[in-house]
Design a protein around this motif. Structure first.
Motif, PDB file in Angstrom:
ATOM      1  N   HIS A 324       0.842  -1.186   0.000  1.00 51.83           N
ATOM      2  CA  HIS A 324       0.000   0.000   0.000  1.00 51.83           C
ATOM      3  C   HIS A 324       0.885   1.247   0.000  1.00 51.83           C
ATOM      4  N   LYS A 331      -4.847   5.655   2.380  1.00 49.27           N
ATOM      5  CA  LYS A 331      -4.424   4.682   1.385  1.00 49.27           C
ATOM      6  C   LYS A 331      -4.668   5.254  -0.008  1.00 49.27           C
ATOM      7  N   ARG A 333      -3.039   3.786  -3.199  1.00 51.47           N
ATOM      8  CA  ARG A 333      -3.173   2.680  -4.137  1.00 51.47           C
ATOM      9  C   ARG A 333      -2.161   1.608  -3.759  1.00 51.47           C
ATOM     10  N   ALA A 334      -2.426   0.378  -4.187  1.00 58.52           N
ATOM     11  CA  ALA A 334      -1.499  -0.728  -3.940  1.00 58.52           C
ATOM     12  C   ALA A 334      -0.652  -0.965  -5.195  1.00 58.52           C
ATOM     13  N   VAL A 459       1.047  -5.470   1.965  1.00 62.59           N
ATOM     14  CA  VAL A 459      -0.336  -5.947   2.045  1.00 62.59           C
ATOM     15  C   VAL A 459      -0.306  -7.346   2.651  1.00 62.59           C
TER      16      VAL A 459
END
Length: 460
Positions: A324, A331, A333-334, A459
């Motif tokens: 992340h 947050k 974006r991953a 993550v």
């Protein structure tokens, strides 16, 4: 006057120098007036240029002043120079003309070649007069800018005037020569935009970076115009910011930014990030000249992001997996470890705090532009109607009744009457001008970059 013109022509077009000056980036305190026709009056390319400076150089306060009037040829710009341009006290004047000077319906007449020759000659003659005035102002640095192109090659039946582009190129030729010989900076919009049209029309014949009327660029075209201007100032390739962190080797590199690592490991890191600039916010709004093309649309045909909007973050040697990107606890974006190792462009992430800060500046700038456009409509009426009536800047009830009568038979005059009903009162114009100043002052308060806590969290 006929005896004076050859002398001025010799002074303006003399071949004592070799090339035009390079266009330097604007400096703190510069007042830049863009003098042109309806494309300039629309205000979007000038506003985009200013927005770039607002976000890229937040400590550098400049002013971009719109002195465009729709329908103008260079002779009309010369006629209003003392009453419209000089009172704004610019130290830089960017002069652009050619679309109207080259004519329209003349190209469909039997004597098109002779009419074109006469129009180009008249344009050059009037330009010499205006160039002389510019040269006489020691505090003003002139910049010559070509017109954006007339799109003669698109697949469209609207406003087709065969040979108009070649006539515009004749005007561009004497503009370039004058810039070279007077050691003025020169900006070419015509040829790069024409190249985009020709290239893209091979794939899609009705494509145009200009507009469905072949003349007026939409917001997308204005963004390209702004980019070409900024590129001529040597600003292409300058990043918003660039950060490179190698977890394994302890490498931390930053360009136009500062980074202080709080914690790092192969499972992630967090650091304080301070960029000296903000990303350029891309607008998705359309609606100029009934042109549906947006800024976002032109990103596929002009490399604006690559040239002007790179806020890169590169993190190497993270453990395999997904992470992340979190900024100030939010947050964003991953991304995979591989993607982060290659580098991401945070300027493409519209939900970052820094991008949202830039968006707020964009909206304030848009409000400023809308007020400025009202004032330009007021000037349009005075120089396109009242001046010929010997009523320049006469806003009396008699003047209002006279122009209201004209509006019954003249669509262009009618289109400005909604604004003029209130703009004719000096109190209203002063309020608009005060609001423009207040909006500009507010922009230079909220455009200051901020520190952000950036976390790269694995993550689970």
């Amino acid at each position: 006057m006929k005896k004076i013109i050859p002398v001025l022509l010799l002074a303006v077009l003399s071949s004592t120098t070799i090339k035009a000056q390079s266009l330097q980036p604007f400096a703190d305190g510069d007042r830049v007036a863009f003098l042109g026709n309806s494309i300039t009056e629309a205000g979007y390319y000038g506003s985009n240029i200013w927005l770039y400076y607002m976000t890229r150089f937040p400590e550098r306060k400049i002013s971009v002043i719109n002195v465009g009037i729709g329908g103008d040829v260079v002779g009309q710009m010369n006629d209003r120079f003392e009453q419209d341009v000089l009172p704004k006290k610019p130290n830089i004047v960017v002069l652009t003309f050619g679309m109207n000077d080259s004519g329209y319906s003349e190209f469909n007449a039997a004597n098109a070649d002779e009419a074109t020759k006469q129009r180009v000659a008249k344009s050059q003659e009037n330009f010499v007069l205006l160039a002389g005035k510019l040269k006489a102002q020691s505090r003003i640095k002139p910049v010559m800018m070509s017109s954006s192109p007339y799109d003669e090659t698109m697949e469209n039946k609207n406003n087709y005037f065969k040979g108009k582009s070649k006539a515009m190129e004749q005007i561009i030729a004497f503009q370039q020569e004058a810039a070279k010989n007077n050691r003025w900076a020169y900006v070419d919009l015509f040829h790069p935009m024409t190249e985009i049209n020709v290239r893209e029309q091979k794939k899609k014949p009705d494509f145009t970076i200009t507009g469905p009327d072949r003349i007026h660029p939409g917001r997308g075209g204005h963004l390209v115009m702004a980019a070409l201007f900024l590129k001529s100032q040597g600003l292409a390739g300058k990043p918003v910011a660039s950060v490179h962190i190698d977890i394994k080797n302890g490498l931390v590199e930053a360009e136009n930014a500062k980074v202080n690592i709080n914690k790092k490991s192969e499972q992630g890191l967090n650091f304080i990030y301070f960029a000296n600039a903000l990303p350029f916010p891309i607008d998705s709004v359309n609606g100029v000249w009934e042109n549906p093309q947006t800024q976002a649309d032109v990103l596929a045909v002009y490399p604006f992001i690559q040239e002007f909007n790179q806020e890169t973050l590169k993190v190497e040697n993270l453990e395999k997996g997904n992470y992340h990107l979190i900024i100030d606890g939010k947050k964003i974006r991953a991304f995979s470890a591989d993607t982060l190792a290659k580098g991401i462009n945070m300027a493409l992430l519209s939900n970052t705090p820094q991008y949202q800060q830039a968006v707020s500046i964009m909206y304030l700038n848009d409000l400023r532009l809308e007020l400025e456009k009202k004032i330009r409509e007021y000037y349009w009426l005075h120089f396109n109607y009242f001046k010929a009536q010997n009523m320049l800047f006469d806003d009396s009830q008699q003047a209002f009744e006279k122009v209201a009568e004209k509006a019954k038979t003249d669509w262009f005059v009618k289109s400005k009457m909604g604004t003029y009903q209130t703009a004719r009162f000096p109190e209203v114009r002063k309020m608009w001008e005060d609001n423009i100043r207040q909006l500009t002052e507010r922009i230079y308060q909220v455009n200051k970059p901020k520190s952000h806590l950036v976390e790269i969290v694995q993550v689970k």
